[in-house]
Write a protein that holds these residues in place. Structure first.
Motif, PDB file in Angstrom:
ATOM      1  N   UNK A 189     -76.759  21.628  19.762  1.00 18.51           N
ATOM      2  CA  UNK A 189     -77.844  22.498  20.209  1.00 18.51           C
ATOM      3  C   UNK A 189     -77.334  23.650  21.067  1.00 18.51           C
ATOM      4  N   UNK A 190     -76.276  23.421  21.831  1.00 20.38           N
ATOM      5  CA  UNK A 190     -75.693  24.511  22.623  1.00 20.38           C
ATOM      6  C   UNK A 190     -75.141  25.611  21.709  1.00 20.38           C
ATOM      7  N   UNK A 191     -74.478  25.213  20.634  1.00 20.61           N
ATOM      8  CA  UNK A 191     -73.943  26.190  19.680  1.00 20.61           C
ATOM      9  C   UNK A 191     -75.099  26.940  19.020  1.00 20.61           C
ATOM     10  N   UNK A 192     -76.132  26.210  18.623  1.00 20.48           N
ATOM     11  CA  UNK A 192     -77.307  26.840  18.015  1.00 20.48           C
ATOM     12  C   UNK A 192     -77.927  27.850  18.967  1.00 20.48           C
ATOM     13  N   UNK A 193     -78.062  27.461  20.224  1.00 17.81           N
ATOM     14  CA  UNK A 193     -78.643  28.340  21.231  1.00 17.81           C
ATOM     15  C   UNK A 193     -77.778  29.582  21.435  1.00 17.81           C
ATOM     16  N   UNK A 194     -76.468  29.402  21.385  1.00 17.18           N
ATOM     17  CA  UNK A 194     -75.543  30.534  21.508  1.00 17.18           C
ATOM     18  C   UNK A 194     -75.773  31.533  20.370  1.00 17.18           C
ATOM     19  N   UNK A 195     -75.915  31.020  19.159  1.00 13.22           N
ATOM     20  CA  UNK A 195     -76.172  31.892  18.006  1.00 13.22           C
ATOM     21  C   UNK A 195     -77.511  32.603  18.186  1.00 13.22           C
ATOM     22  N   UNK A 196     -78.529  31.868  18.605  1.00 13.66           N
ATOM     23  CA  UNK A 196     -79.850  32.469  18.822  1.00 13.66           C
ATOM     24  C   UNK A 196     -79.818  33.556  19.878  1.00 13.66           C
ATOM     25  N   UNK A 197     -78.978  33.395  20.879  1.00 11.59           N
ATOM     26  CA  UNK A 197     -78.923  34.377  21.958  1.00 11.59           C
ATOM     27  C   UNK A 197     -78.460  35.745  21.469  1.00 11.59           C
ATOM     28  N   UNK A 198     -77.856  35.781  20.311  1.00  7.37           N
ATOM     29  CA  UNK A 198     -77.385  37.054  19.757  1.00  7.37           C
ATOM     30  C   UNK A 198     -78.415  37.728  18.863  1.00  7.37           C
ATOM     31  N   UNK A 199     -79.507  37.034  18.578  1.00 10.90           N
ATOM     32  CA  UNK A 199     -80.556  37.611  17.745  1.00 10.90           C
ATOM     33  C   UNK A 199     -81.486  38.408  18.649  1.00 10.90           C
ATOM     34  N   UNK A 200     -81.762  39.659  18.335  1.00 13.90           N
ATOM     35  CA  UNK A 200     -82.651  40.458  19.187  1.00 13.90           C
ATOM     36  C   UNK A 200     -84.000  39.770  19.389  1.00 13.90           C
ATOM     37  N   UNK A 208     -70.202  23.906  12.119  1.00 21.50           N
ATOM     38  CA  UNK A 208     -69.885  23.179  13.347  1.00 21.50           C
ATOM     39  C   UNK A 208     -71.110  22.400  13.838  1.00 21.50           C
ATOM     40  N   UNK A 209     -72.267  23.017  13.820  1.00 18.62           N
ATOM     41  CA  UNK A 209     -73.506  22.350  14.252  1.00 18.62           C
ATOM     42  C   UNK A 209     -73.768  21.116  13.389  1.00 18.62           C
ATOM     43  N   UNK A 210     -73.626  21.258  12.078  1.00 19.25           N
ATOM     44  CA  UNK A 210     -73.884  20.122  11.166  1.00 19.25           C
ATOM     45  C   UNK A 210     -72.922  18.969  11.437  1.00 19.25           C
ATOM     46  N   UNK A 211     -71.669  19.299  11.670  1.00 19.48           N
ATOM     47  CA  UNK A 211     -70.663  18.265  11.930  1.00 19.48           C
ATOM     48  C   UNK A 211     -70.954  17.586  13.265  1.00 19.48           C
ATOM     49  N   UNK A 248     -78.890  35.091   9.089  1.00 24.32           N
ATOM     50  CA  UNK A 248     -78.622  34.287   7.906  1.00 24.32           C
ATOM     51  C   UNK A 248     -79.541  33.086   7.989  1.00 24.32           C
ATOM     52  N   UNK A 249     -79.738  32.393   6.896  1.00 20.68           N
ATOM     53  CA  UNK A 249     -80.727  31.325   6.863  1.00 20.68           C
ATOM     54  C   UNK A 249     -80.244  29.957   7.265  1.00 20.68           C
ATOM     55  N   UNK A 250     -78.983  29.818   7.617  1.00 22.89           N
ATOM     56  CA  UNK A 250     -78.416  28.495   7.776  1.00 22.89           C
ATOM     57  C   UNK A 250     -79.042  27.635   8.861  1.00 22.89           C
ATOM     58  N   UNK A 251     -79.318  28.164  10.016  1.00 23.25           N
ATOM     59  CA  UNK A 251     -79.768  27.344  11.134  1.00 23.25           C
ATOM     60  C   UNK A 251     -81.285  27.245  11.275  1.00 23.25           C
ATOM     61  N   UNK A 252     -82.039  27.783  10.338  1.00 21.93           N
ATOM     62  CA  UNK A 252     -83.487  27.793  10.489  1.00 21.93           C
ATOM     63  C   UNK A 252     -84.067  26.390  10.607  1.00 21.93           C
ATOM     64  N   UNK A 253     -83.523  25.413   9.900  1.00 23.37           N
ATOM     65  CA  UNK A 253     -84.056  24.055   9.999  1.00 23.37           C
ATOM     66  C   UNK A 253     -83.778  23.445  11.366  1.00 23.37           C
ATOM     67  N   UNK A 254     -82.635  23.759  11.949  1.00 22.32           N
ATOM     68  CA  UNK A 254     -82.308  23.254  13.285  1.00 22.32           C
ATOM     69  C   UNK A 254     -83.228  23.906  14.313  1.00 22.32           C
ATOM     70  N   UNK A 255     -83.376  25.218  14.223  1.00 18.65           N
ATOM     71  CA  UNK A 255     -84.211  25.954  15.164  1.00 18.65           C
ATOM     72  C   UNK A 255     -85.653  25.444  15.125  1.00 18.65           C
ATOM     73  N   UNK A 256     -86.135  25.092  13.953  1.00 21.70           N
ATOM     74  CA  UNK A 256     -87.515  24.631  13.805  1.00 21.70           C
ATOM     75  C   UNK A 256     -87.696  23.148  14.144  1.00 21.70           C
ATOM     76  N   UNK A 257     -86.618  22.422  14.322  1.00 19.74           N
ATOM     77  CA  UNK A 257     -86.737  20.976  14.555  1.00 19.74           C
ATOM     78  C   UNK A 257     -87.334  20.673  15.920  1.00 19.74           C
TER      79      UNK A 257
END
Length: 116
Positions: free
Chosen positions: A60-71, A46-49, A86-95
């Motif tokens: 970015x809101x979706x990415x942030x939502x996913x991050x909020x679940x990481x301890x 969804x983020x990529x699309x 999982x490794x999928x969003x690491x490039x977005x998080x680091x951007x």
């Protein structure tokens, strides 16, 4: 399970075929049965699309939502999503774009308002 996997695969196919609007429809259908955080790999699609459609704030809101679940201890250890979920969003998080977006959001929340 079939709807999640098929919708996700179709979304990737449509995205790479130059049809991001149809890809968004496919991934939204997959997400309609993927409420659990265990399906964040569908949210990665969804983020990529959304990014391909120029809908950066939503992505970015979706990415942030996913991050909020990481301890938080995993985030501060630098592990972020790569090892924790999982490794999928690491490039977005680091951007830089996401980092700036997140900082602006944090500043706005501290001032008592959230940017649109």
């Amino acid at each position: 399970m079939v709807k999640r996997h098929t919708g996700n695969a179709l979304a990737w196919y449509l995205l790479h075929s130059g049809e991001p609007e149809r890809a968004l429809t496919a991934v939204e259908q997959a997400l309609s049965v993927a409420d659990d955080p265990g399906y964040d790999w569908v949210r990665d699609t969804q983020v990529r699309v959304l990014l391909a459609l120029g809908r950066t704030d939503e992505a970015y809101r979706v990415t942030d939502e996913v991050l909020s679940r990481v301890p938080s201890y995993l985030l501060t250890a630098g592990i972020v999503l790569r090892d924790a979920v999982f490794g999928d969003l690491t490039d977005i998080v680091a951007s830089p774009g996401f980092q700036q977006w997140r900082e602006a959001r944090r500043d706005a929340q501290q001032q008592g308002s959230t940017p649109a």
